[in-house]
Structures are given as C-alpha cells and as structure tokens.
Design a protein around this motif. Structure first.
Motif, PDB file in Angstrom:
ATOM      1  N   HIS A 197      24.530  60.121  76.780  1.00 55.56           N
ATOM      2  CA  HIS A 197      24.587  59.439  75.489  1.00 55.56           C
ATOM      3  C   HIS A 197      26.166  58.607  75.508  1.00 55.56           C
ATOM      4  O   HIS A 197      27.006  59.209  75.718  1.00 55.56           O
ATOM      5  N   THR A 218      20.627  57.374  76.043  1.00 60.37           N
ATOM      6  CA  THR A 218      19.873  57.341  74.899  1.00 60.37           C
ATOM      7  C   THR A 218      20.505  56.481  73.597  1.00 60.37           C
ATOM      8  O   THR A 218      20.130  56.450  72.658  1.00 60.37           O
ATOM      9  N   HIS A 221      18.655  53.146  74.033  1.00 59.58           N
ATOM     10  CA  HIS A 221      17.227  52.833  74.111  1.00 59.58           C
ATOM     11  C   HIS A 221      16.763  52.276  72.863  1.00 59.58           C
ATOM     12  O   HIS A 221      16.991  52.602  71.764  1.00 59.58           O
ATOM     13  N   THR A 262      20.782  65.813  74.465  1.00 56.37           N
ATOM     14  CA  THR A 262      20.552  64.513  74.973  1.00 56.37           C
ATOM     15  C   THR A 262      19.374  64.451  75.814  1.00 56.37           C
ATOM     16  O   THR A 262      18.533  63.596  75.586  1.00 56.37           O
ATOM     17  N   TYR A 266      15.929  62.546  75.329  1.00 55.59           N
ATOM     18  CA  TYR A 266      15.195  61.621  76.309  1.00 55.59           C
ATOM     19  C   TYR A 266      13.881  62.195  76.412  1.00 55.59           C
ATOM     20  O   TYR A 266      12.705  61.201  76.518  1.00 55.59           O
TER      21      TYR A 266
END
Length: 286
Positions: A197, A218, A221, A262, A266
């Motif tokens: 992240h 992340t 995204h 994290t 994902y």
C-alpha cells in the motif's frame, strides 16, 4: 358458409404464426452490448453481497482474534504479541496474533510468487520529522511471515514515534543492520510480485527498486479509489474497514498486520487487479 368459416380460421392462424416469427427474429437480431465494469457505490454493494469465500473465512477468524486483542487491552491484560522465537522484548519484532484462518500445510508456508511488504519508521533530524526505517515485515500470499525484523537506523533517532510505530529503544538490542535488511529484502523480492500500500515509500526507505510490472499497489487500484476515496488514494485503514470489515491501526501499528491486510485486500479483487494490470502494460508497449 362452413367452408368460408374454416378459411377465415386458417387465415387467422397463419397471421398469428407470422407475427410470432417476426417477434422472434427481432429479438435475435438485437445487439448485446458488453456490460461495462461497475465501480463506485454499486460495485461496492455487489461485492459485499457476494457469498463468503475462503478469503472472507480468514477475515472472520482475524476479526475474532483482533476483537480478543482489544478486549485484553481494555482489561489491562498483556497485549504485546510475540513470535515463537522471541525470548525477550529486544530479541525481534513483536507480531500480531497467529490467526486461525491461516493454512498450515507446508506449501502455504513457502515464499511463493506473491509477497506483501510493509515498514515502520522512526523520526530523525532536529525536529524528528524526517523518517528512517526501523522495522521491515514481509508476508507471503497466505499471510505467513517471511521476514519480520527491527532495523537499526543509520542516523540518530530523535523521535521513536512509539505511539504509532510500536518501536522502542530496547528493540534495537538485537536489530539487524540496514545493509542486512536491504540485502535480505532484495533477495526475497527478486522475480516475485510485490503487493503493498503506497509501496513506493517502503522501497525508497530500503533504497531498492522493483519493476512496475511486478508491483500491485492497493493505494493505486482504480476501483478502490473510485469506490472509497472519490478518485484519490484511500488509506489502508479505510480499505480494511470497507472491504474486510476489520479495524486496524488503532494506536500502535504493526507492519506484519498491515502486510497481511494489504495482501487480503489485493486478493479480494485479484481478477480485476490483474485485468487492469494487463491492459495498462499492453497499452504502454504499443
């Protein structure tokens, strides 16, 4: 008259048959447009409505462990979790509870193709606002710890930031050097997909680089940014709360917990991560 009546009935039947055929042909000639990917609130609601899978089973187990951890903390019981190899407070990094949802077979404990990384930092410089690496944690696809070590900062620490980093001076007793941390991390990351992240900051702290094609961030995204942060980068705490229904970073942070969370975030949208990733790099190579 009987012959005329039958002829009228045949005409009506023929007309009805033609009408049905025309209706059927009109339906079959319709162009079915592919549905666009849904982001935003509708995308979020549809994901929440999905049936629980293995990932969510892990989430529920983690929720129970975290709830117990918070209960113990409220009651004044010991709440610093240690790994099995910890002999004293300064021997190695303290870790979150071993969640029951983690698979225990031999293969699940191997490093594998995917790893998640997170770091903790302390303050350096006159005002302690500059940051230096003080703890590095890497977990595998299933949440098992690959490395979790305190790291001796190369500069003088002026603010331990214990309230948020969880790092204390005594943790430096058996901490590894920055050079060793850098070397071990580089070996682990080699040829593997790195999940993180805002992972850019962790890589910069280690003075390492990693191919963009091998990074899954992340914080970047697109569906997460649109659904949870109005197009901006959502915090890990926000994503954990919205997607996994887990409250994290309540006080002192844990780089192991953040790495595990994290990876789970994902995995919750892995197919879309990979689809967008392929699209991005296909367009860049054209």
């Amino acid at each position: 008259m009987a012959l005329s009546s039958n002829w009228l009935k045949l005409q009506e039947a023929s007309s009805t048959s033609k009408s049905k055929k025309q209706s059927k042909n009109a339906t079959s000639n319709k162009v079915h447009k592919p549905q666009k990917k849904k982001f935003g609130s509708k995308w979020r609601e549809e994901r929440i409505a999905k049936k629980p899978n293995k990932i969510m089973s892990m989430v529920y187990s983690m929720n129970d462990a975290i709830a117990k951890h918070k209960e113990n903390k409220r009651d004044g019981k010991a709440f610093e979790f240690k790994s099995e190899n910890d002999k004293d407070e300064g021997s190695s990094a303290s870790t979150p509870p071993n969640f029951d949802g983690l698979p225990q077979d031999k293969k699940s404990k191997e490093i594998g193709k995917f790893v998640a990384m997170d770091c903790e930092f302390v303050g350096i410089g006159a005002d302690g606002k500059d940051s230096a690496l003080a703890r590095i944690s890497i977990t595998n696809f299933f949440g098992h710890i690959i490395i979790d070590e305190f790291v001796k900062p190369r500069e003088t620490v002026t603010d331990w930031r214990t309230w948020v980093s969880g790092v204390k001076p005594q943790h430096m007793k058996n901490a590894i050097s920055f050079k060793e941390a850098q070397k071990r991390c580089a070996e682990i990351l080699e040829g593997r997909i790195l999940v993180g992240h805002a992972i850019k900051h962790d890589l910069e702290a280690l003075l390492l680089s990693h191919p963009r094609s091998m990074i899954r961030d992340t914080a970047k995204h697109l569906p997460f940014r649109k659904a949870y942060a109005m197009g901006k980068s959502p915090s890990l705490k926000k994503l954990s709360k919205e997607i996994l229904k887990i409250d994290i970073q309540d006080g002192q942070h844990s780089s192991v917990e953040d790495a595990r969370i994290t990876m789970m975030i994902y995995k919750s949208d892995k197919k879309e991560f990979e689809r967008l990733h392929r699209t991005t790099f296909t367009n860049e190579t054209k």
